[in-house]
Design a protein around this motif. Structure first.
Motif, PDB file in Angstrom:
ATOM      1  N   ARG A 132      76.259  93.328 -21.136  1.00  0.00           N
ATOM      2  CA  ARG A 132      76.057  92.360 -19.971  1.00  0.00           C
ATOM      3  C   ARG A 132      76.740  91.095 -20.203  1.00  0.00           C
ATOM      4  O   ARG A 132      76.815  90.596 -21.420  1.00  0.00           O
ATOM      5  CB  ARG A 132      74.404  92.530 -19.679  1.00  0.00           C
ATOM      6  N   ASP A 133      76.723  89.997 -19.297  1.00  0.00           N
ATOM      7  CA  ASP A 133      77.233  88.853 -19.335  1.00  0.00           C
ATOM      8  C   ASP A 133      76.236  87.636 -19.335  1.00  0.00           C
ATOM      9  O   ASP A 133      76.607  86.389 -20.263  1.00  0.00           O
ATOM     10  CB  ASP A 133      77.937  88.557 -18.178  1.00  0.00           C
ATOM     11  N   LYS A 134      75.123  87.845 -18.722  1.00  0.00           N
ATOM     12  CA  LYS A 134      74.237  86.527 -18.690  1.00  0.00           C
ATOM     13  C   LYS A 134      73.486  86.368 -19.820  1.00  0.00           C
ATOM     14  O   LYS A 134      72.870  87.240 -20.447  1.00  0.00           O
ATOM     15  CB  LYS A 134      73.413  86.639 -17.463  1.00  0.00           C
ATOM     16  N   ASP A 175      77.570  82.108 -16.737  1.00  0.00           N
ATOM     17  CA  ASP A 175      76.625  83.278 -17.058  1.00  0.00           C
ATOM     18  C   ASP A 175      75.469  82.689 -18.042  1.00  0.00           C
ATOM     19  O   ASP A 175      74.880  83.546 -18.560  1.00  0.00           O
ATOM     20  CB  ASP A 175      77.507  84.270 -17.766  1.00  0.00           C
ATOM     21  N   THR A 176      75.419  81.316 -18.075  1.00  0.00           N
ATOM     22  CA  THR A 176      74.286  80.533 -18.916  1.00  0.00           C
ATOM     23  C   THR A 176      73.096  80.188 -17.726  1.00  0.00           C
ATOM     24  O   THR A 176      73.423  79.360 -17.155  1.00  0.00           O
ATOM     25  CB  THR A 176      74.615  79.578 -19.712  1.00  0.00           C
ATOM     26  N   LEU A 177      71.862  80.727 -17.965  1.00  0.00           N
ATOM     27  CA  LEU A 177      70.751  80.321 -17.146  1.00  0.00           C
ATOM     28  C   LEU A 177      69.845  79.671 -17.819  1.00  0.00           C
ATOM     29  O   LEU A 177      69.744  79.879 -19.106  1.00  0.00           O
ATOM     30  CB  LEU A 177      70.196  81.702 -16.611  1.00  0.00           C
ATOM     31  N   SER A 178      69.356  78.366 -17.304  1.00  0.00           N
ATOM     32  CA  SER A 178      68.282  77.582 -18.022  1.00  0.00           C
ATOM     33  C   SER A 178      66.968  77.924 -17.413  1.00  0.00           C
ATOM     34  O   SER A 178      66.707  77.792 -16.304  1.00  0.00           O
ATOM     35  CB  SER A 178      69.014  76.100 -17.787  1.00  0.00           C
ATOM     36  N   LYS A 197      71.418  92.364 -15.563  1.00  0.00           N
ATOM     37  CA  LYS A 197      72.243  91.665 -15.974  1.00  0.00           C
ATOM     38  C   LYS A 197      72.148  90.633 -17.299  1.00  0.00           C
ATOM     39  O   LYS A 197      73.163  89.885 -17.567  1.00  0.00           O
ATOM     40  CB  LYS A 197      72.928  90.710 -14.575  1.00  0.00           C
ATOM     41  N   ILE A 198      71.147  90.519 -17.663  1.00  0.00           N
ATOM     42  CA  ILE A 198      70.813  89.582 -18.956  1.00  0.00           C
ATOM     43  C   ILE A 198      70.871  90.128 -20.280  1.00  0.00           C
ATOM     44  O   ILE A 198      70.237  91.114 -20.483  1.00  0.00           O
ATOM     45  CB  ILE A 198      69.431  88.881 -18.698  1.00  0.00           C
ATOM     46  N   ALA A 199      71.978  89.731 -20.863  1.00  0.00           N
ATOM     47  CA  ALA A 199      72.205  90.344 -22.342  1.00  0.00           C
ATOM     48  C   ALA A 199      71.115  89.807 -23.434  1.00  0.00           C
ATOM     49  O   ALA A 199      70.555  90.503 -24.081  1.00  0.00           O
ATOM     50  CB  ALA A 199      73.559  89.767 -22.793  1.00  0.00           C
ATOM     51  N   CYS A 200      70.676  88.516 -22.983  1.00  0.00           N
ATOM     52  CA  CYS A 200      69.755  88.119 -24.043  1.00  0.00           C
ATOM     53  C   CYS A 200      68.962  86.729 -23.798  1.00  0.00           C
ATOM     54  O   CYS A 200      69.656  86.101 -22.814  1.00  0.00           O
ATOM     55  CB  CYS A 200      70.288  87.741 -25.467  1.00  0.00           C
ATOM     56  N   VAL A 201      67.928  86.525 -24.446  1.00  0.00           N
ATOM     57  CA  VAL A 201      67.410  85.133 -24.302  1.00  0.00           C
ATOM     58  C   VAL A 201      67.398  84.630 -25.640  1.00  0.00           C
ATOM     59  O   VAL A 201      67.277  85.286 -26.662  1.00  0.00           O
ATOM     60  CB  VAL A 201      65.602  85.545 -24.015  1.00  0.00           C
ATOM     61  N   ILE A 202      67.982  83.397 -25.737  1.00  0.00           N
ATOM     62  CA  ILE A 202      67.911  82.789 -26.986  1.00  0.00           C
ATOM     63  C   ILE A 202      67.080  81.480 -27.017  1.00  0.00           C
ATOM     64  O   ILE A 202      67.070  80.880 -25.962  1.00  0.00           O
ATOM     65  CB  ILE A 202      69.453  82.260 -27.111  1.00  0.00           C
ATOM     66  N   VAL A 203      65.976  81.402 -27.942  1.00  0.00           N
ATOM     67  CA  VAL A 203      65.016  80.482 -27.839  1.00  0.00           C
ATOM     68  C   VAL A 203      64.982  79.841 -29.310  1.00  0.00           C
ATOM     69  O   VAL A 203      65.101  80.431 -30.386  1.00  0.00           O
ATOM     70  CB  VAL A 203      63.927  80.956 -27.374  1.00  0.00           C
TER      71      VAL A 203
END
Ligand code: KE4
Length: 422
Positions: A132-134, A175-178, A197-203
């Motif tokens: 996935r890309d996002k 592809d980066t969502l805030s 479509k969301i590859a990951c959440v980074i936090v």
């Protein structure tokens, strides 16, 4: 002219802004940076012979204090065998085994040379693994300077990322969502808008780059649940929190287990080391085992590994370090609160004094701080020999070398300075 000023003038002739990392230039607090010549324990010494009580600790690596005997001895010993081989070596295996052998959710790890490189690689791995890309990041969280992470904070949850630096293309952040930190509804909306479509959440499991803002109850578990429900990976960027909150970092501290973690700072004991790791099934996708490419000339450098091994082994052998620095952090925060109406956030040995009376739980709230007042506070504290982060949106780092007396002296000085600048 002070010797620091002389050096800064020279530095500006040959390095952008006279620094190798922007925050060091003191631009958000004004004035000229101090050139540091030496450090020991909780103290740093500038080229003009001034001593400072240091609350930066190289932005996190120096959890044991500066020039720790065991870390230095390990480096001196390693240097005698050569500096770099570009080949397999025992120290890299030993450091990897120290991490994987003591942090259950890190079954496999890859060493790199900075936190930025760790994050960049972990994001590529998450995209490669999920196809996935996002990716979702949080406004006010900093994950190093790789292109896809440099998007304008709060650039609209349901729109494409907007570059937050010249030279970052729209494509690089498309592809980066805030999302808003501590706001699960916002994240839920992102998942709904970007189904499958969301590859990951980074936090940052404890935000420390907007100043310190801890996760509200349920936030991290909520991210875990949303990632599970959507087939996405949860990445904890533990470049600051890793080996700091406790040996197992935020995953252990909060009891929420990420799929991947990124490390930096402490894992290198003060030398340039970053790393990313997690479940073997995911890490097995990394080259040369799998199709996700990543490489590095100095990755696993034997001298840097020696510093990391010494630092992590010391922390494993002396778990009381965590009791001490976390208790000191709590004590410092409560003593500052007795002396001001401003907001103090603290998690473990990380804390921030915000020049706002409002709560600070996300980036918008952090931005309400009076940064001019912070600058005045910073310089007064520096005059009193106390070296704080030269920016409001950073964290104070307490080390094992800080004493109760150091903290008492600091909070008394803070009380006086806050009265002076009001
Ligand atoms: P480095 O590339 O600077 O090693 O790590 C980037 C990074 C990644 N993730 C988190 C959560 C981080 O805090 C960092 C870097 N932290 C900053 C301090 N806010 C480093 C200091 C600097 O930029 O000079």
């Amino acid at each position: 002219m002070s010797i620091s000023e002389t050096w800064f003038a020279r530095a500006q002739n040959v390095m952008p802004g006279g620094v190798n990392s922007p925050v060091r230039a003191f631009r958000s607090v004004g004035g000229g940076p101090r050139f540091i010549r030496a450090a020991k324990g909780s103290k740093i010494y500038d080229v003009d012979g001034n001593e400072y009580l240091d609350y930066i600790g190289s932005w996190g690596p120096m959890i044991l204090g500066h020039a720790h005997e065991e870390v230095e001895a390990a480096v001196m010993q390693a240097v005698k065998n050569g500096l770099s081989f570009g080949a397999c070596s025992e120290p890299e295996v030993r450091l990897a085994e120290l991490v994987c052998g003591n942090i259950p959710h890190v079954e496999m790890i890859r060493m790199v040379s900075s936190g930025t490189e760790a994050v960049m690689s972990a994001l590529r791995l998450a995209r490669g693994y999920t196809r996935r890309d996002k990716v979702i990041k949080f406004a006010g969280c900093y994950h190093g300077h790789s292109d896809s992470m440099l998007i304008k904070a709060g650039s609209g949850a349901l729109t494409f990322g907007v570059p937050d630096s010249a030279g970052v293309t729209k494509g690089a952040v498309a592809d980066t969502l805030s999302a808003k930190y501590n706001d699960l509804d916002n994240v839920r909306a992102l998942f709904a808008e970007n189904k499958d479509k969301i590859a990951c959440v980074i936090v940052e499991p404890v935000a420390a780059n907007m100043g310190v803002a801890g996760p509200r109850d349920g936030f991290l578990q909520g991210l875990r649940d949303l990632c599970d429900a959507n087939g996405s990976l949860l990445i904890f960027d533990e470049v600051i929190t890793g080996f700091r909150l406790c040996f197992g970092g935020a995953g252990q501290y909060f009891g929420v287990i990420p799929d991947l973690v990124t490390y930096g700072k402490i894992i290198g004991g003060g030398m340039p080391v970053g790393a990313y790791g997690g479940k073997k099934e995911i890490m097995s996708q990394v080259s040369p085992l799998g199709p996700v490419y990543q490489a590095g000339t100095l990755s696993g450098n034997p001298v840097a590994m020696a510093a990391g091994i010494a630092a992590l082994q010391y922390l494993l052998d002396h778990p009381q370090v965590y009791d001490k620095i976390n208790a000191l952090g709590e004590y410092m925060a409560q003593e500052i609160r007795k002396r001001t109406r401003y907001t103090v956030n603290q998690v473990g040995s990380l804390l921030s004094l915000f020049f706002t009376e409002e709560t600070v739980g996300d980036y918008d709230e952090a931005l309400r701080s009076d940064t001019a007042k912070y600058a005045a506070y910073f310089h007064k504290m520096l005059e009193h020999g106390i070296y704080l982060p030269p920016a409001q949106f950073e964290a104070v780092f307490i080390s094992d070398a800080h004493s109760r007396a150091d903290v008492d002296h600091t909070v008394e000085t803070i009380g006086k300075v806050l009265q002076e600048i009001e």
